[in-house]
Design a protein around this motif. Sequence first.
Motif, mmCIF file in Angstrom:
data_model
loop_
_atom_site.group_PDB
_atom_site.id
_atom_site.type_symbol
_atom_site.label_atom_id
_atom_site.label_comp_id
_atom_site.label_asym_id
_atom_site.label_seq_id
_atom_site.Cartn_x
_atom_site.Cartn_y
_atom_site.Cartn_z
ATOM 1 N N UNK A 131 -3.414 10.010 11.133
ATOM 2 C CA UNK A 131 -2.066 9.916 10.559
ATOM 3 C C UNK A 131 -1.900 8.820 9.527
ATOM 4 N N UNK A 132 -2.557 7.691 9.731
ATOM 5 C CA UNK A 132 -2.357 6.577 8.785
ATOM 6 C C UNK A 132 -2.761 6.949 7.370
ATOM 7 N N UNK A 133 -3.815 7.735 7.213
ATOM 8 C CA UNK A 133 -4.242 8.103 5.867
ATOM 9 C C UNK A 133 -3.163 8.918 5.164
ATOM 10 N N UNK A 134 -2.549 9.847 5.903
ATOM 11 C CA UNK A 134 -1.479 10.665 5.321
ATOM 12 C C UNK A 134 -0.258 9.787 5.027
ATOM 13 N N UNK A 135 0.050 8.884 5.942
ATOM 14 C CA UNK A 135 1.197 7.983 5.732
ATOM 15 C C UNK A 135 0.991 7.112 4.496
ATOM 16 N N UNK A 136 -0.222 6.597 4.312
ATOM 17 C CA UNK A 136 -0.473 5.750 3.146
ATOM 18 C C UNK A 136 -0.269 6.519 1.852
ATOM 19 N N UNK A 137 -0.630 7.790 1.836
ATOM 20 C CA UNK A 137 -0.389 8.608 0.647
ATOM 21 C C UNK A 137 1.105 8.785 0.422
ATOM 22 N N UNK A 138 1.837 9.070 1.482
ATOM 23 C CA UNK A 138 3.288 9.248 1.349
ATOM 24 C C UNK A 138 3.966 7.975 0.848
ATOM 25 N N UNK A 139 3.488 6.812 1.292
ATOM 26 C CA UNK A 139 4.075 5.557 0.829
ATOM 27 C C UNK A 139 3.896 5.364 -0.682
ATOM 28 N N UNK A 140 2.957 6.079 -1.273
ATOM 29 C CA UNK A 140 2.770 5.976 -2.712
ATOM 30 C C UNK A 140 3.810 6.711 -3.522
ATOM 31 N N UNK A 141 4.608 7.578 -2.871
ATOM 32 C CA UNK A 141 5.646 8.307 -3.594
ATOM 33 C C UNK A 141 6.846 7.385 -3.802
ATOM 34 N N UNK B 280 2.511 -3.409 0.807
ATOM 35 C CA UNK B 280 2.182 -4.835 0.692
ATOM 36 C C UNK B 280 2.489 -5.348 -0.709
ATOM 37 N N UNK B 281 2.166 -4.560 -1.722
ATOM 38 C CA UNK B 281 2.435 -4.970 -3.112
ATOM 39 C C UNK B 281 3.933 -5.073 -3.386
ATOM 40 N N UNK B 282 4.691 -4.113 -2.874
ATOM 41 C CA UNK B 282 6.132 -4.115 -3.109
ATOM 42 C C UNK B 282 6.809 -5.301 -2.429
ATOM 43 N N UNK B 283 6.374 -5.630 -1.217
ATOM 44 C CA UNK B 283 6.946 -6.774 -0.505
ATOM 45 C C UNK B 283 6.617 -8.070 -1.237
ATOM 46 N N UNK B 284 5.388 -8.202 -1.698
ATOM 47 C CA UNK B 284 4.993 -9.417 -2.402
ATOM 48 C C UNK B 284 5.822 -9.629 -3.664
ATOM 49 N N UNK B 285 6.155 -8.543 -4.350
ATOM 50 C CA UNK B 285 6.894 -8.661 -5.606
ATOM 51 C C UNK B 285 8.256 -9.318 -5.401
ATOM 52 N N UNK B 286 8.893 -9.080 -4.251
ATOM 53 C CA UNK B 286 10.209 -9.660 -3.981
ATOM 54 C C UNK B 286 10.095 -10.956 -3.196
ATOM 55 N N UNK B 287 9.184 -10.964 -2.228
ATOM 56 C CA UNK B 287 9.032 -12.145 -1.373
ATOM 57 C C UNK B 287 8.492 -13.329 -2.160
ATOM 58 N N UNK B 288 7.635 -13.039 -3.130
ATOM 59 C CA UNK B 288 7.047 -14.118 -3.917
ATOM 60 C C UNK B 288 5.781 -14.681 -3.323
ATOM 61 N N UNK B 289 5.445 -14.259 -2.099
ATOM 62 C CA UNK B 289 4.222 -14.712 -1.434
ATOM 63 C C UNK B 289 3.430 -13.499 -0.976
ATOM 64 N N UNK B 290 2.118 -13.646 -0.990
ATOM 65 C CA UNK B 290 1.251 -12.580 -0.507
ATOM 66 C C UNK B 290 1.356 -12.494 1.017
#
Length: 557
Positions: A468-478, A337-347
């Motif tokens: 699975x979502x908890x593990x996926x969220x950690x992987x997205x941090x890499x 969500x943070x990465x998308x906002x940085x380019x999209x310009x909107x939350x």
Amino acid sequence: MSTSPYADRPWLALYRDGQPTDVEPEFANLLDMVEDAVRRVPDQDAIRYFDGRISLAELDAAANALAAALQHRGFAVGDRLALFSQNHPSYVIGMLAAWKAGGVAVSVNPMYKQRELGHLLRDSGARALLCLDEVHAVAAEVLADSGHGVDIVITSSGRDFQTRNDPRVLPDREMTPLPHAVALLSLLTDHAHQEPVHVPAARPDDPAFLVYTSGTTGDPKGACLTHANLVLNARNYREWMELSSHDAILAIAPLFHITGLVGHGVLSLLLPAPLVLGHRFHPEVMVELVREHRPTFTVGAITAFTAMVGLPGVGPDDFASLTKVYSGGAPVAPTVADEVEAVLGSYVHNAYGLTETASITHLVPPHRRAPVDPDSGALSIGVPIPSVRARIVDASDQELPPGQVGELLIAGPQVAGGYWGRPDATATAFPHGELRTGDVGFMDADGWFYLVDRLKDMIIASGYKVWPREVEDVLYGHPAVREAAVVGVPDDYRGETVHAFVSLRPGAVATETELVAYCRERMAAYKYPRAIGFVDELPKTASGKILRRALRRGGGT
């Protein structure tokens, strides 16, 4: 003083004493809603399709002509019209025509193959089929067999209603002819200026649409959505997302999907506001449509936004008009969500809903940011919208207090009455009219809801539950990981073990050993993945959800 968790929270002003207020539909049925829009602003754009524009008056006239043509061919009150189409004007014309002729529209995924289309036509009992030329081959195979019940076939071309063809979404191809079919444009010409024979006005509880589930367990089932379901939830989009006729809607989600149907199609007619269509999702084409038509609102899967903002050279200036952006249909990791906002310009505000709830039931209100649960790392899906009764229950259906994890159950006037022709499945999924979502989550003390995962996706490793979502969220941090999906695979010692699939960012490099170690440092020993597979793209549904079941069957694409 109220002790409700909703007290003193202005974005929940539509709640009284902690309970959602009942919201009455503004219109008795969808046609009343459309007629109101046509009467108020007949010359306003209803649809923008590449360089083609269709006004509300022109859309209404086209739907009248098609409805008259259907009736001329025997289509009667209660009959079903299946729409086998991409995000194309014929889809909107078709659904309006079905209602004008007293019938029910049926959504069909244009990615369906012969078996899937055949099942849907038989299950819905569709009398008529409207399909794009690009799916003629599939339709021809199904219509060649007996037992489907379709005796009215109408075709349309992706090039209809516009002149500028984009070869990325409208390539030249040889089309399979459909015997006994008639072209939509011919019908609109032959029946121009005609109106359908009068039929009784639809009641609020009459079926308007059959929208089929994705079929994660068994064959897809048709959620029977009423006129009231759709009118009410379109209103909820308008009120809670602060939309008006001054907005324009970018159709990122497919119209056959519940998000696209309600959050794009029905909503655009309620406001009314222009609906910007681009045939099928292609990130470059979507960015071009934003630049050309300057839409202000959209809702779609987070994977669609990551694809758009990941294009070389795009930035906030390209998306400056998109000031009201929502993500639904797939979970969102906080880092993404943070990465998308940085380019999209909107939350990007989270939203949650299902086919069976006519789209949204929860969302993050405008001007608010979703909190992140400190324990699970999950991003909140928001708070319940008016009329939604949402609760978290244990295995015995006893309601759980804030903070405890259980299944999310939902009731309210947005919820479908059941599945078309499936009384047993309806009784199981909608006990006492309350939908069992199959989603696992919790509510915090402030009334924000969070999802942990799907019940069916839970992994039991050495007796421990792994979501699975908890593990996926950690992987997205890499920093090297673009997308991640986690599934359970059989293991002789642990029962199940955690297996991850990832796709990497362009130019990034990471090894299995590196990613396993990254996860191991950040979660309990029973949770981190024991194996990681690398794929170019993770398999997804047309709405952008990652298909974990496809990964269980043998990997990505």
